[in-house]
Design an enzyme around this catalytic site. Structure first.
Site, PDB file in Angstrom:
ATOM      1  N   ASP A  99     -14.103  15.413  -3.470  1.00  0.00           N
ATOM      2  CA  ASP A  99     -15.022  15.404  -3.955  1.00  0.00           C
ATOM      3  C   ASP A  99     -15.006  15.134  -5.314  1.00  0.00           C
ATOM      4  OD1 ASP A  99     -17.088  15.276  -2.125  1.00  0.00           O
ATOM      5  OD2 ASP A  99     -18.780  16.655  -2.881  1.00  0.00           O
ATOM      6  N   ASP A 149     -12.059  19.815   0.408  1.00  0.00           N
ATOM      7  CA  ASP A 149     -13.444  18.914   0.781  1.00  0.00           C
ATOM      8  C   ASP A 149     -13.483  19.404  -0.905  1.00  0.00           C
ATOM      9  OD1 ASP A 149     -15.919  18.629   1.615  1.00  0.00           O
ATOM     10  OD2 ASP A 149     -16.445  21.184   0.951  1.00  0.00           O
TER      11      ASP A 149
HETATM   12  C1  IPM Z   1     -17.359  16.184   4.027  1.00  0.00           C
HETATM   13  C2  IPM Z   1     -18.321  17.324   3.842  1.00  0.00           C
HETATM   14  C3  IPM Z   1     -18.866  18.076   5.267  1.00  0.00           C
HETATM   15  C4  IPM Z   1     -17.118  19.263   4.883  1.00  0.00           C
HETATM   16  C5  IPM Z   1     -20.102  18.931   5.638  1.00  0.00           C
HETATM   17  C6  IPM Z   1     -21.117  18.028   5.703  1.00  0.00           C
HETATM   18  C7  IPM Z   1     -19.567  19.720   6.629  1.00  0.00           C
HETATM   19  O1  IPM Z   1     -18.755  17.630   2.588  1.00  0.00           O
HETATM   20  O2  IPM Z   1     -17.292  15.988   5.052  1.00  0.00           O
HETATM   21  O3  IPM Z   1     -16.340  16.685   2.218  1.00  0.00           O
HETATM   22  O4  IPM Z   1     -17.535  19.844   3.865  1.00  0.00           O
HETATM   23  O5  IPM Z   1     -16.930  18.743   5.151  1.00  0.00           O
HETATM   24 MN    MN Z   2     -17.889  17.567   1.010  1.00  0.00          MN
END
Ligand code: IPM
Ligand code: MN
Length: 354
Positions: free
Chosen positions: A249, A245
């Site tokens: 990002d 995660d």
């Molecule tokens: C992602 C988002 C989700 C996650 C959230 C919205 C639950 O950040 O798809 O990466 O943490 O997986």
């Molecule tokens: Mn995420």
């Protein structure tokens, strides 16, 4: 070909960016003589408001009846600032991943030649970057036991993995590496965490089945660092849910904007396609969000869910063209150049496909 696509626009800018992906997909369908049946359904905060839960059974039924799911975004600030909320939009996404068996999240990071100088990183560090994260999506700390103790003064979340959960994700990683440059990086924290040691042990035991793949094992903190130093040194990376995660990002903005990177979630029969960015509440309803990540997610859908490679390639080509021509939303604008609206970018892309 008949394509039944569940359409889950969700919250925030979700509906706006999804609209553009629909325009583009409809243009593709017309050109290549496909029939798309869009099957809209509620998810996220809008579903909580309408029926009291973020992934209602009715939405699950729609997904099960589809060939693929196209998803926008989930989340609303009124829940972010309320830690005591009993129902949260994000729970819908987690439930959906689990109920649809989407255990592998495919998140690429690549660069667009025309945007190299928009990247927060220097040109020579990102040129040629073309990597893919395979993030485990239905296990780990996201789904482990959690709670409070000591009258609410102690909280815990647990990260649990089974060997088979790791194996099925790693298998996808090895297979993907075989179709690319045969380099695989296993990202973990095996110097501290027992669950990471099981990851490493499991992946090591699979190496003999893929003798051509060169496997590297790196700690997550070091990967976080090297991703901004030399992203172009990576190819396929596999990792557990939370590390994935965070790192995806980080990786997604290397291309120049958070509005550019698509993703696919796969595992069982039905796959889901969604932009990596979130619901971007500040931009909601303003027609300014970048639709390209969602449009590129539709391209992944044509390719991965339906095997329609020419269609996917054409979408990518038109997206490149829009970037070169400067038909872009405000996140990609330099100086006094004109910023186009979300809907205008979608119109342009659809018109070019025709
Ligand atoms: C992602 C988002 C989700 C996650 C959230 C919205 C639950 O950040 O798809 O990466 O943490 O997986
Ligand atoms: Mn995420």
């Amino acid at each position: 070909m008949k394509l039944k696509i569940a359409l889950l626009a969700g919250d925030g800018i979700g509906p706006e960016v999804i609209d553009q992906a629909v325009k583009v997909s409809d243009a593709i369908a017309k050109k290549f003589d496909h029939q798309i049946e869009w099957m809209p359904a509620l998810t996220g905060a809008v579903a909580i408001d309408a029926v009291g839960e973020p992934y209602p059974d009715s939405t699950h039924e729609v997904c099960l009846a589809s060939d693929a799911v196209l998803f926008g975004a989930i989340g609303h600030p009124r829940f972010d600032n309320d830690p005591s909320a009993k129902v949260r939009p994000e729970q819908g996404l987690l439930k959906m991943r689990q109920k649809l068996g989407l255990f592998a999240n495919v998140r690429p990071t690549f660069t667009f030649p025309s945007l190299i100088d928009k990247s927060p990183l220097k040109r020579e560090r990102i040129e040629g970057t073309d990597l893919v994260f395979l993030r485990e999506l239905t296990g780990g700390i996201y789904f482990g036991e959690r709670g409070r103790k000591d009258d609410g003064n102690t909280a815990f979340d647990t990260c649990t993995y089974t060997r088979s959960e790791i194996q099925r994700l790693a298998k996808k990683g090895f297979e993907l590496a075989m179709t690319r440059s045969k380099k695989l990086c296993c990202v973990d924290k095996a110097n501290v965490l027992e669950s990471s040691r099981l990851w490493r042990e499991t992946v090591q035991s699979m190496e003999k089945d893929y003798p051509e793949v060169e496997v590297a094992y790196e700690f997550v903190d070091a990967v976080a660092m090297r991703l901004v130093q030399w992203p172009n040194s990576y190819d396929v990376l596999i990792t557990e849910n939370l590390f994935g995660d965070i790192l995806t990002d980080e990786a997604s903005v290397i291309s120049g904007s958070m509005g550019l990177m698509p993703s696919a979630s796969v595992g069982s029969k039905i796959s889901l396609f969604e932009p990596i960015h979130g619901s971007f509440p500040q931009a909601t309803g303003k027609d300014i969000a970048n639709p390209l990540a969602t449009v590129l997610s539709a391209a992944m859908m044509f390719e991965m869910a339906f095997g329609l490679h020419e269609e996917g390639a054409l979408i990518r080509k038109i997206v490149d063209q829009s970037l070169e021509e400067g038909i872009v939303t405000e996140d990609l604008i330099e100086g006094n150049d004109k910023a186009y609206k979300t809907s205008e970018v979608g119109d342009y892309l659809a018109s070019q496909i025709k």
